[in-house]
Design an enzyme around this catalytic site. Structure first.
Site, PDB file in Angstrom:
ATOM      1  CG  ASP A   1      -4.766   5.483   1.148  1.00  0.00           C
ATOM      2  OD1 ASP A   1      -5.686   4.666   1.271  1.00  0.00           O
ATOM      3  OD2 ASP A   1      -4.688   6.533   1.822  1.00  0.00           O
TER       4      ASP A   1
ATOM      5  CG  ASP B   1      -2.286   0.442   1.001  1.00  0.00           C
ATOM      6  OD1 ASP B   1      -2.432   1.533   0.418  1.00  0.00           O
ATOM      7  OD2 ASP B   1      -3.223  -0.269   1.384  1.00  0.00           O
TER       8      ASP B   1
ATOM      9  CD  GLU C   1      -9.173   4.382  -1.369  1.00  0.00           C
ATOM     10  OE1 GLU C   1     -10.083   3.982  -0.639  1.00  0.00           O
ATOM     11  OE2 GLU C   1      -8.248   5.111  -0.949  1.00  0.00           O
TER      12      GLU C   1
ATOM     13  CG  HIS D   1      -8.962  -1.586   4.621  1.00  0.00           C
ATOM     14  ND1 HIS D   1      -8.826  -1.524   3.244  1.00  0.00           N
ATOM     15  CD2 HIS D   1      -8.521  -0.406   5.094  1.00  0.00           C
ATOM     16  CE1 HIS D   1      -8.321  -0.351   2.924  1.00  0.00           C
ATOM     17  NE2 HIS D   1      -8.122   0.351   4.022  1.00  0.00           N
ATOM     18  CG  ASP D   2     -11.464   1.863   3.831  1.00  0.00           C
ATOM     19  OD1 ASP D   2     -10.910   1.790   4.944  1.00  0.00           O
ATOM     20  OD2 ASP D   2     -10.934   2.359   2.821  1.00  0.00           O
TER      21      ASP D   2
HETATM   22  O1  TEU Z   1      -9.660   5.373   2.256  1.00  0.00           O
HETATM   23  C1  TEU Z   1     -10.101   6.455   1.477  1.00  0.00           C
HETATM   24  C2  TEU Z   1     -11.386   7.031   1.726  1.00  0.00           C
HETATM   25  O2  TEU Z   1     -11.869   7.812   0.923  1.00  0.00           O
HETATM   26  C3  TEU Z   1     -12.072   6.728   2.985  1.00  0.00           C
HETATM   27  O3  TEU Z   1     -12.604   7.892   3.502  1.00  0.00           O
HETATM   28  C4  TEU Z   1     -13.131   5.811   2.692  1.00  0.00           C
HETATM   29  O4  TEU Z   1     -14.028   6.398   1.818  1.00  0.00           O
HETATM   30  C5  TEU Z   1     -13.801   5.535   3.975  1.00  0.00           C
HETATM   31  O5  TEU Z   1     -12.914   4.809   4.769  1.00  0.00           O
HETATM   32  C6  TEU Z   1     -15.018   4.736   3.759  1.00  0.00           C
HETATM   33  O6  TEU Z   1     -15.543   4.554   4.996  1.00  0.00           O
HETATM   34  C7  TEU Z   1      -8.299   5.159   2.322  1.00  0.00           C
HETATM   35  C8  TEU Z   1      -8.002   3.931   3.123  1.00  0.00           C
HETATM   36  O7  TEU Z   1      -8.506   2.809   2.451  1.00  0.00           O
HETATM   37  C9  TEU Z   1      -8.555   4.111   4.492  1.00  0.00           C
HETATM   38  O8  TEU Z   1      -8.415   2.954   5.277  1.00  0.00           O
HETATM   39  C10 TEU Z   1      -7.829   5.271   5.125  1.00  0.00           C
HETATM   40  O9  TEU Z   1      -8.406   5.570   6.367  1.00  0.00           O
HETATM   41  C11 TEU Z   1      -7.886   6.515   4.250  1.00  0.00           C
HETATM   42  O10 TEU Z   1      -7.619   6.250   2.898  1.00  0.00           O
HETATM   43  C12 TEU Z   1      -6.837   7.496   4.705  1.00  0.00           C
HETATM   44  O11 TEU Z   1      -5.574   7.010   4.402  1.00  0.00           O
END
Ligand code: TEU
Ligand code: CA
Length: 550
Positions: free
Chosen positions: A201, A100, A243, A316-317
């Site tokens: 990311d 990542d 992403e 994971h989100d």
């Molecule tokens: O997530 C990007 C992001 O836009 C997040 O706000 C996402 O939409 C949200 O988690 C959805 O609930 C990335 C990573 O995947 C996330 O784990 C990180 O917290 C974030 O970037 C900051 O690095």
């Protein structure tokens, strides 16, 4: 050497969120030695690529998405030697690793930020985004993803700094060309260690215009092209996925279709179908299935021969996909149905740890159980809000909270689910007694074995990688069916997205001679033009060119 843009196209990616995958040293936290011990498992599943969520040194304010040192593995996860060993041993299983890359922001503990905070004239000051107060307030009223403001005042130097996420994740200043140089160094360092590439990311945010409160702008493309030229272009087998939460099909073509930026991007559009338009993830509503099909169709047809899709329902989100899309009464059939519908599409499929055994959402009853900064901040901010209040906040968290996906991997019915010998850092889902890898792997009809089968089909059947896409039964509120076509062969995929029996009639223009049922989640023996589908039934039918003249 030149970059090859096709080498990964029949491969499936498995996402590891290291903190909750497997604990190798018994401290209750997943780590790299734990991952190494599970390589045979991933190999058995048919996985050839891993996306490893961040393992770099971090204060873990956002669980590793806040990096304090890009060249060092956090001791919680192991050592740099462990990481090199993982890369090496994975290769022995024909598995390549994507790390990542989190370079929209750093941790506030990163040396650059520590330096930048010392004075307005520090050489690192310009690595970040600073602004004088405007009328005694922040320069804009833009929200951050985690907090009411994306600006935090720094007392000692009298300026605000910008952060798209928490105030402990200051954004890097991509208008400063030094940032590009630093990022080339980071990427080339890890590529030289033998990784295949990166999941980048929130990469679209590097083109942000903070003073216009814009998270994205076309600037991102110029930056990505520079990155490509300095790191990826001359290496044969690399792979990148960006992403890009705000990307439309048009954007995705710019990112992935020109062969000078990224191999593919994660769009978010298909996962906004259960939220009220424009109101963000917590404003939940019933899933709009027709819209879901429409969006998948737009991406499939829009990127055909013009770009490359990434296929995912979980990470994971996001909440667990079975809890989001399926009636829990039909978890097993439903998990397979979702998998089949996704894995027969064009693009690169991503399997998020635990998805392959149908792991479910947790059931949070108290904020004392939360570990995720986004959930904690949302809870604090909205618990006393007149339109929200505790009950509604808890409903939203149970539906969408990120910790749903972050509970420990359920390996067996042993203590702590076989994840660790110690108490895990976050509660394990009590359903690990029934839902676990040991149980699932043992049964030929399991979700695990169904995934294994689908991953294998992609390697065997070029039509899955190359065929075009046509949606069938567009307005049907229960059926997701589509037809792929490649070199005279057809692949017909039919899924019942409802918990009810459903009749279906395959359109007359699809010839049903020379057919092979290549995947099915019920013991279906017979294919006919008219069929009764069971709840969440799914099937894929390969139709070859008729051999005899009719
Ligand atoms: O997530 C990007 C992001 O836009 C997040 O706000 C996402 O939409 C949200 O988690 C959805 O609930 C990335 C990573 O995947 C996330 O784990 C990180 O917290 C974030 O970037 C900051 O690095
Ligand atoms: Ca550990």
């Amino acid at each position: 050497m030149e970059k090859n843009f096709d080498w990964f196209k029949e491969k499936t990616v498995y996402q590891i969120w290291p903190r909750s995958f497997c604990d190798g040293n018994g401290d209750g936290i997943g780590d790299i030695p734990g991952i190494i011990s599970k390589l045979p498992y991933l190999h058995e599943l048919g996985i050839e690529l891993i996306w490893l969520s961040p393992v770099y040194k971090s204060p873990m304010d956002d669980m590793g998405y806040d990096i304090a040192d890009y060249f060092t593995i956090d001791p919680l996860f192991g050592s740099n030697e462990d990481m090199y060993q993982l890369i090496h041993e994975a290769r022995e299983y024909n598995i390549e690793i994507m790390m990542d890359l989190v370079v929209n922001h750093t941790s506030d503990q990163h040396l650059w930020f520590q330096e930048a905070c010392k004075s307005r004239h520090n050489p690192y000051r310009n690595y970040y985004i600073w602004h004088d107060p405007v009328d005694g307030k922040a320069p804009t009223d833009q929200r951050s993803f985690f907090l009411p403001s994306s600006w935090t005042y720094h007392e000692a130097t009298g300026q605000y700094y910008y952060h798209a996420f928490s105030n402990r994740q200051p954004d890097l200043n991509w208008d400063n060309s030094k940032i590009l140089e630093e990022v080339y160094k980071i990427m080339n360092f890890w590529l030289a260690k033998g990784i295949a590439g990166f999941r980048m990311d929130v990469i679209e945010l590097i083109g942000k215009i903070p003073l216009e409160a814009k998270f994205t702008s076309p600037k991102v493309h110029d930056l990505l092209q520079k990155i490509f030229r300095h790191t990826l272009e001359k290496r044969e087998k690399t792979i990148t996925v960006g992403e890009t939460g705000g990307a439309t099909v048009k954007d995705a073509i710019l990112y992935s279709g020109k062969h000078n930026e990224l191999d593919m991007v994660f769009g978010f559009e298909h996962l906004t179908v259960d939220e009220e338009a424009g109101k963000g993830k917590w404003a939940i509503k019933n899933l709009d299935f027709i819209k879901f099909k429409q969006i998948v169709t737009q991406w499939q047809t829009g990127l055909y021969k013009k770009g490359w899709n990434s296929l995912y329902l979980s990470n994971h989100d996001q909440p667990r996909q079975v809890s989001r899309f399926i009636d829990p009464q039909h978890r097993v059939a439903g998990a397979k149905m979702l998998a089949n519908t996704l894995h027969m599409l064009q693009g690169t499929p991503y399997v998020y740890q635990g998805e392959e055994i149908g792991m479910t959402n947790f059931n949070f009853t108290s904020p004392a159980q939360f570990k995720d900064i986004e959930m904690l901040n949302f809870y604090k901010e909205f618990i006393n809000h007149p339109e929200w209040g505790k009950e509604r906040v808890m409903v939203a968290i149970n539906a969408k909270g990120r910790d749903n996906a972050r509970t420990p991997m359920q390996w067996s019915s042993d203590i702590h689910g076989g994840f660790s010998t110690a108490n895990p850092w976050i509660e394990i889902n009590p359903n690990y007694l029934q839902i676990n890898v040991a149980n699932d792997r043992a049964s030929p009809d399991s979700i695990f074995n169904f995934y294994r089968h689908l991953i294998g089909l992609r390697k065997k059947l070029p039509i899955i990688t190359h065929g075009n896409f046509k949606l069938l039964f567009k307005d049907d509120p229960q059926i997701f069916a589509y037809l792929r076509k490649y070199l005279g062969q057809l692949l017909l995929v039919i899924s019942n997205f409802s918990n009810q029996d459903r009749g279906i009639e395959i359109p007359d223009d699809i010839c049903l001679t020379n057919i092979t049922l290549i995947s099915s989640n019920y013991c279906r023996k017979q294919i006919s033009r008219r069929m009764a589908l069971a709840p969440y039934e799914t099937m894929s039918i390969l139709i070859d060119k008729p051999t005899a003249v009719r």
